[in-house]
Design a protein around this motif. Sequence first.
Motif, PDB file in Angstrom:
ATOM      1  N   ASN A 187     -41.485   7.604  68.172  1.00  0.00           N
ATOM      2  CA  ASN A 187     -42.271   8.791  68.515  1.00  0.00           C
ATOM      3  C   ASN A 187     -41.587   9.709  69.519  1.00  0.00           C
ATOM      4  OD1 ASN A 187     -44.636   8.461  66.882  1.00  0.00           O
ATOM      5  ND2 ASN A 187     -45.086   6.679  68.121  1.00  0.00           N
TER       6      ASN A 187
ATOM      7  N   PRO B 155     -52.832   8.376  57.899  1.00  0.00           N
ATOM      8  CA  PRO B 155     -51.929   7.392  58.502  1.00  0.00           C
ATOM      9  C   PRO B 155     -52.667   6.310  59.299  1.00  0.00           C
ATOM     10  CG  PRO B 155     -51.137   9.611  58.908  1.00  0.00           C
ATOM     11  CD  PRO B 155     -52.498   9.733  58.282  1.00  0.00           C
TER      12      PRO B 155
ATOM     13  N   LYS C 167     -37.769   9.131  57.550  1.00  0.00           N
ATOM     14  CA  LYS C 167     -39.225   9.030  57.470  1.00  0.00           C
ATOM     15  C   LYS C 167     -39.878  10.324  57.967  1.00  0.00           C
ATOM     16  CE  LYS C 167     -43.042   6.119  58.826  1.00  0.00           C
ATOM     17  NZ  LYS C 167     -43.510   5.038  59.648  1.00  0.00           N
ATOM     18  N   LYS C 168     -39.349  10.903  59.048  1.00  0.00           N
ATOM     19  CA  LYS C 168     -39.889  12.167  59.568  1.00  0.00           C
ATOM     20  C   LYS C 168     -39.725  13.281  58.534  1.00  0.00           C
ATOM     21  CE  LYS C 168     -39.457  11.353  64.521  1.00  0.00           C
ATOM     22  NZ  LYS C 168     -40.813  11.588  64.980  1.00  0.00           N
TER      23      LYS C 168
ATOM     24  N   ARG D  60     -42.352  12.726  55.845  1.00  0.00           N
ATOM     25  CA  ARG D  60     -43.729  12.528  56.308  1.00  0.00           C
ATOM     26  C   ARG D  60     -44.768  13.289  55.485  1.00  0.00           C
ATOM     27  NH1 ARG D  60     -44.486  13.142  62.426  1.00  0.00           N
ATOM     28  NH2 ARG D  60     -43.553  11.090  62.368  1.00  0.00           N
TER      29      ARG D  60
ATOM     30  N   ASN E  94     -47.658  11.213  53.597  1.00  0.00           N
ATOM     31  CA  ASN E  94     -49.066  11.400  53.948  1.00  0.00           C
ATOM     32  C   ASN E  94     -49.892  11.833  52.742  1.00  0.00           C
ATOM     33  OD1 ASN E  94     -48.635  10.634  56.570  1.00  0.00           O
ATOM     34  ND2 ASN E  94     -48.546  12.706  57.378  1.00  0.00           N
TER      35      ASN E  94
END
Length: 95
Positions: A69, A23, A9-10, A13, A17
């Motif tokens: 995170n 987000p 996912k990172k 991103r 987005n």
Amino acid sequence: MFVDYIAAKKANRPALNALLGDPKKVFEASYVQIWEAIRALVKRAIKSGDIRKDLDPIDLLRALIGVANVATTPDWQQSAKRLVDILIIGSRPAT
């Protein structure tokens, strides 16, 4: 698997987005569904005896958000995996 999902996912991103937009708006639109899903999963896991009876779904959700995170230092994935292990062990019923 959760940490691997976060890593993917990172990496994706910027594209996500661009497709989904802000987000914050995505989170606001999906909050109720996420909350209902985590509540149902926790309720089912408590009923089956897989997790502690006093586990609050919002606490679990906050912990998962924290893991997601973790700073992206070179060893972030190892740290995130340790945090997931701590979460799993801490969520189990006392024996």
